[in-house]
Design a protein around this motif. Structure first.
Motif, mmCIF file in Angstrom:
data_model
loop_
_atom_site.group_PDB
_atom_site.id
_atom_site.type_symbol
_atom_site.label_atom_id
_atom_site.label_comp_id
_atom_site.label_asym_id
_atom_site.label_seq_id
_atom_site.Cartn_x
_atom_site.Cartn_y
_atom_site.Cartn_z
ATOM 1 N N ILE A 1 60.913 44.243 36.044
ATOM 2 C CA ILE A 1 59.657 42.702 35.931
ATOM 3 C C ILE A 1 60.265 41.927 35.187
ATOM 4 N N SER A 2 60.110 41.348 35.972
ATOM 5 C CA SER A 2 60.754 39.411 34.297
ATOM 6 C C SER A 2 59.605 38.898 34.461
ATOM 7 N N ALA A 3 59.988 38.093 33.169
ATOM 8 C CA ALA A 3 58.573 37.455 32.852
ATOM 9 C C ALA A 3 58.365 36.493 33.352
ATOM 10 N N GLN A 4 58.464 35.761 34.398
ATOM 11 C CA GLN A 4 58.482 34.995 35.524
ATOM 12 C C GLN A 4 57.568 35.598 36.448
ATOM 13 N N GLN A 5 57.612 37.179 37.059
ATOM 14 C CA GLN A 5 56.566 37.912 37.554
ATOM 15 C C GLN A 5 55.762 38.044 36.629
ATOM 16 N N ALA A 6 55.597 38.886 35.942
ATOM 17 C CA ALA A 6 54.589 39.279 34.875
ATOM 18 C C ALA A 6 54.027 37.388 35.297
ATOM 19 N N SER A 7 54.250 36.931 34.580
ATOM 20 C CA SER A 7 53.241 35.582 34.578
ATOM 21 C C SER A 7 52.631 35.013 35.866
ATOM 22 N N SER A 8 53.492 36.074 37.060
ATOM 23 C CA SER A 8 52.037 35.220 37.937
ATOM 24 C C SER A 8 51.558 36.664 38.032
ATOM 25 N N TYR A 9 51.774 38.115 37.736
ATOM 26 C CA TYR A 9 50.752 38.594 38.074
ATOM 27 C C TYR A 9 49.450 38.131 36.999
ATOM 28 N N VAL A 10 49.276 37.581 35.823
ATOM 29 C CA VAL A 10 48.912 37.332 34.944
ATOM 30 C C VAL A 10 47.874 35.918 35.797
ATOM 31 N N GLN A 11 48.510 35.131 36.138
ATOM 32 C CA GLN A 11 47.860 34.291 37.335
ATOM 33 C C GLN A 11 46.879 34.677 38.355
ATOM 34 N N SER A 12 47.426 35.963 38.334
ATOM 35 C CA SER A 12 46.290 36.525 39.527
ATOM 36 C C SER A 12 45.116 37.222 39.329
ATOM 37 N N ALA A 13 45.324 37.986 37.768
ATOM 38 C CA ALA A 13 44.535 38.844 37.046
ATOM 39 C C ALA A 13 43.472 37.889 36.805
ATOM 40 N N ARG A 14 43.883 36.307 36.546
ATOM 41 C CA ARG A 14 43.069 35.542 35.854
ATOM 42 C C ARG A 14 41.969 35.312 37.113
ATOM 43 N N THR A 15 42.472 35.013 38.024
ATOM 44 C CA THR A 15 42.189 34.055 39.759
ATOM 45 C C THR A 15 41.236 35.543 39.416
ATOM 46 N N VAL A 16 40.717 36.775 39.310
ATOM 47 C CA VAL A 16 40.163 37.597 39.806
ATOM 48 C C VAL A 16 39.226 37.496 39.241
ATOM 49 N N LEU A 17 39.478 37.269 37.752
ATOM 50 C CA LEU A 17 38.297 37.427 36.906
ATOM 51 C C LEU A 17 37.617 35.927 36.730
ATOM 52 N N ARG A 18 38.019 35.506 37.328
ATOM 53 C CA ARG A 18 36.963 33.926 37.339
ATOM 54 C C ARG A 18 36.169 34.154 38.078
ATOM 55 N N TRP A 19 36.728 34.393 39.584
ATOM 56 C CA TRP A 19 35.551 34.656 40.490
ATOM 57 C C TRP A 19 34.657 36.109 40.019
ATOM 58 N N ALA A 20 35.273 37.309 39.258
ATOM 59 C CA ALA A 20 34.085 38.212 39.484
ATOM 60 C C ALA A 20 32.866 37.357 38.153
ATOM 61 N N ARG A 21 33.697 36.773 37.216
ATOM 62 C CA ARG A 21 32.960 35.399 36.149
ATOM 63 C C ARG A 21 31.388 35.369 36.764
ATOM 64 N N GLY A 22 31.534 34.445 37.867
ATOM 65 C CA GLY A 22 31.010 33.563 38.438
ATOM 66 C C GLY A 22 29.895 34.391 38.632
ATOM 67 N N ILE A 23 30.003 35.762 39.588
ATOM 68 C CA ILE A 23 29.325 36.319 40.190
ATOM 69 C C ILE A 23 28.342 36.990 38.556
ATOM 70 N N ILE A 24 29.232 37.448 37.859
ATOM 71 C CA ILE A 24 28.310 38.447 36.839
ATOM 72 C C ILE A 24 27.583 37.307 35.624
ATOM 73 N N LEU A 25 28.474 36.039 35.489
ATOM 74 C CA LEU A 25 27.668 35.380 34.150
ATOM 75 C C LEU A 25 26.906 34.637 35.618
ATOM 76 N N GLN A 26 25.836 34.595 36.520
ATOM 77 C CA GLN A 26 24.905 33.609 37.172
ATOM 78 C C GLN A 26 24.254 33.580 36.678
#
Length: 186
Positions: free
Chosen positions: A161-186
């Motif tokens: 796994i390259s640093a660039q790939q790992a960085s893109s996985y961080v972005q994917s996980a952040r997207t999922v967390l933002r979605w969940a945050r909108g539901i959990i913290l409403q």
């Protein structure tokens, strides 16, 4: 620039990193208007307001908040692992953060964690995630250690796994967390 500004602690990074840092530093709370205990029960307007609040008996708000906080911690750890060059560890923590975020939605909606087979898309479908989130979950699914190590020796994991790939996985996980945050913290 100092880490303290206007009485708020700021962490290096921007945007989502600051949100995650604030969640870790301050925790997650439910906001509630203060009322005088002796008047709260006898106020007719208060009684009417209570009738309008719909709480499903099958929800676990505290569990959902706690698990979402764990997801935020895993997200912070993923970022640290990326900085250390431990790319598989970063991807693994992104996988865990996304799983915990989706499971926090399950706790809120159903009062329990949902059963699934390490396929995050399956979990996302169970909890009602929209198509964009299902796509992000698909990206992170291969990084469950049991799945990843089936074809990759542990000593080679960070090199695959390259640093660039790992960085893109961080972005994917952040997207999922933002979605969940909108539901959990409403």
């Amino acid at each position: 620039m100092s880490p303290m500004q206007n009485g708020k602690h700021e962490t290096p990074g921007a945007g989502d990193d600051e949100d995650v840092a604030q969640l870790l530093l301050q925790g997650v709370t439910l906001h509630q208007e203060p009322t005088a205990p002796e008047r709260a029960a006898s106020t007719p307007a208060r009684e009417e307001a209570d009738e309008d609040i719909e709480v499903s008996p099958g929800t676990d708000v505290q569990g959902a908040l706690g698990l979402f906080a764990e997801a935020a911690q895993d997200m912070a750890t993923a970022t640290v692992e990326l900085g250390l060059g431990r790319h598989f560890a970063c991807a693994d923590f992104c996988n865990q953060a996304a799983e915990k975020a989706a499971q926090s939605v399950s706790l809120l909606r159903y009062g329990r964690r949902s059963r699934y087979d390490h396929d995050l898309r399956t979990l996302g479908t169970i909890v009602g995630a929209p198509p964009q989130i299902l796509d992000e979950l698909d990206i992170l699914t291969p990084f469950h250690p049991e799945t990843f190590y089936a074809d990759t020796p542990p000593e080679e994991a960070d090199e695959i796994i390259s640093a660039q790939q790992a960085s893109s996985y961080v972005q994917s996980a952040r997207t999922v967390l933002r979605w969940a945050r909108g539901i959990i913290l409403q």
